[in-house]
Design an enzyme around this catalytic site. Structure first.
Site, short mmCIF file in Angstrom:
data_model
loop_
_atom_site.label_atom_id
_atom_site.label_comp_id
_atom_site.label_asym_id
_atom_site.label_seq_id
_atom_site.Cartn_x
_atom_site.Cartn_y
_atom_site.Cartn_z
N LYS A 12 0.83 -1.22 0.00
CA LYS A 12 0.00 0.00 0.00
C LYS A 12 0.85 1.26 0.00
O LYS A 12 2.03 1.25 0.41
CB LYS A 12 -0.96 0.04 1.20
CG LYS A 12 -0.30 0.08 2.59
CD LYS A 12 0.12 1.45 3.08
CE LYS A 12 0.93 1.35 4.35
NZ LYS A 12 1.75 2.50 4.68
N SER A 109 1.88 -6.51 7.00
CA SER A 109 0.42 -6.48 7.15
C SER A 109 -0.24 -7.27 6.01
O SER A 109 -1.23 -7.98 6.22
CB SER A 109 -0.07 -5.03 7.11
OG SER A 109 0.53 -4.30 8.15
N ASP A 142 -2.53 -1.60 9.91
CA ASP A 142 -2.74 -1.62 8.45
C ASP A 142 -3.37 -2.91 7.94
O ASP A 142 -3.65 -3.03 6.75
CB ASP A 142 -1.39 -1.50 7.71
CG ASP A 142 -0.70 -0.17 7.93
OD1 ASP A 142 -1.40 0.82 8.24
OD2 ASP A 142 0.54 -0.14 7.80
#
Ligand code: C5P
Length: 302
Positions: A12, A109, A142
């Site tokens: 991300k 994550s 996250d």
């Protein structure tokens, strides 16, 4: 032969990362917009009598930074899911890693989210979406976003996620650093540099920019409160951002707590040119990725 499930989860970037002063529990209140990138890890889960974790990766991943024991987040994810259902099971978890470790791209994550989905399917646990998100939040701020994917708003400490519409394709150049940065260390340094920080919520300009396919509009709305902190710890990141922007990127930013830098480009051709310039300048690993992509999903049953 025992059954296996392979699940993919994406890296991300934070398009907006507003950070406030630490809360009573030590975490920082966040107002963030996440976006997944087409840079992913795959986790393959196979039922075994005891927990184990293995890493498969190219040489550009820092193997020594990957915990292979019980303290790896994928084993914690598996144990938490089993405990939630009151079942006593274990698995071998093989992580095929492309996301840099400790890079500010939420690779750990992503691995945790992939493990939750893989074991849920492997063991046919039928965990509800709400329970999966709650378990994900226990694993890390996250992790819920890694499950959901796409483009999403994150509040709380980042774990309260709601999807946002972003139908445009965003082209990014990704420049990982050889050595990662510790997220807690970056937040601690944020507290030193900005003791009176006020949380900056997600501005309307960014939400409007998400509806606009022109990447110049989005470039102007990017913000990361941890960027000056990461640059203070690693001044070379500031030089890298300038170099990428000189090479034609619309905007360079530090990803999350860093040290990976991301460059938003007008289109794929521009991203390829920026990549070539940065490779020629001596950066060892420079990737082109697009966003957003889907959240955690099964890619193979065997
Ligand atoms: O939630 P996660 O385990 O990924 O966070 C790692 C560390 O980053 C935390 O232990 C904390 O030091 C810091 N952090 C924070 N505020 C947040 C998210 C993370 O201070 N909202």
């Amino acid at each position: 032969m025992s059954a296996s499930v392979t699940v993919r989860a994406a890296a991300k970037v934070n398009l907006h990362l507003g950070v406030g002063r630490p809360r009573a529990d030590g975490f920082h209140p966040l107002a963030t917009v996440y976006q997944t990138l087409s840079l992913h890890d795959d986790v393959t889960a196979t039922t075994r009598d005891r927990w184990s974790v293995d890493l498969v990766c190219e040489d550009d991943i820092d193997r020594d930074a990957f915990p292979t024991g019980e303290d790896n987040i994928v084993v914690r994810a598996g144990r938490l899911l089993a405990a939630h259902h009151g079942v006593s099971r274990a698995a071998e978890l093989v992580v095929r890693k492309s996301i840099p470790i400790a890079g500010g791209l939420a690779g750990g994550s992503a691995d945790a989210a992939a493990t939750l989905v893989a074991l849920d399917r492997l063991w046919d646990l039928q965990t509800s979406d709400g329970d999966l998100l709650a378990i994900a939040a226990q694993l890390g701020s996250d992790v819920p976003f890694a499950l959901v994917g796409g483009t999403a708003l994150g509040v709380g400490r980042g774990e309260v996620v709601s999807p946002l519409l972003d139908e445009a394709t965003r082209w990014w150049v990704v420049v990982p650093a050889g050595t990662g940065l510790s997220t807690p260390a970056v937040y601690r340094h944020f507290d030193e540099l900005c003791p009176a920080a006020e949380l900056v919520t997600v501005p309307d300009e960014l939400l409007t920019a998400l509806a606009d396919p022109d990447n110049r509009v989005l470039a102007a709305a990017l913000r990361n409160d941890l960027e000056p902190v990461a640059i203070d710890l690693r001044p070379e990141l500031g030089e890298l951002i300038e170099a990428g922007e000189r090479a034609g990127a619309l905007r360079g930013i530090v990803s999350g707590s860093g040290p990976t830098c991301l460059f938003l480009c007008s289109d794929r051709g521009s991203a390829d040119r920026v990549r070539t310039t940065l490779l020629d300048a001596g950066h060892a690993r420079v990737l082109v990725a697009l966003g957003p992509v889907s959240g955690t999903h099964v890619v193979e049953y065997s």
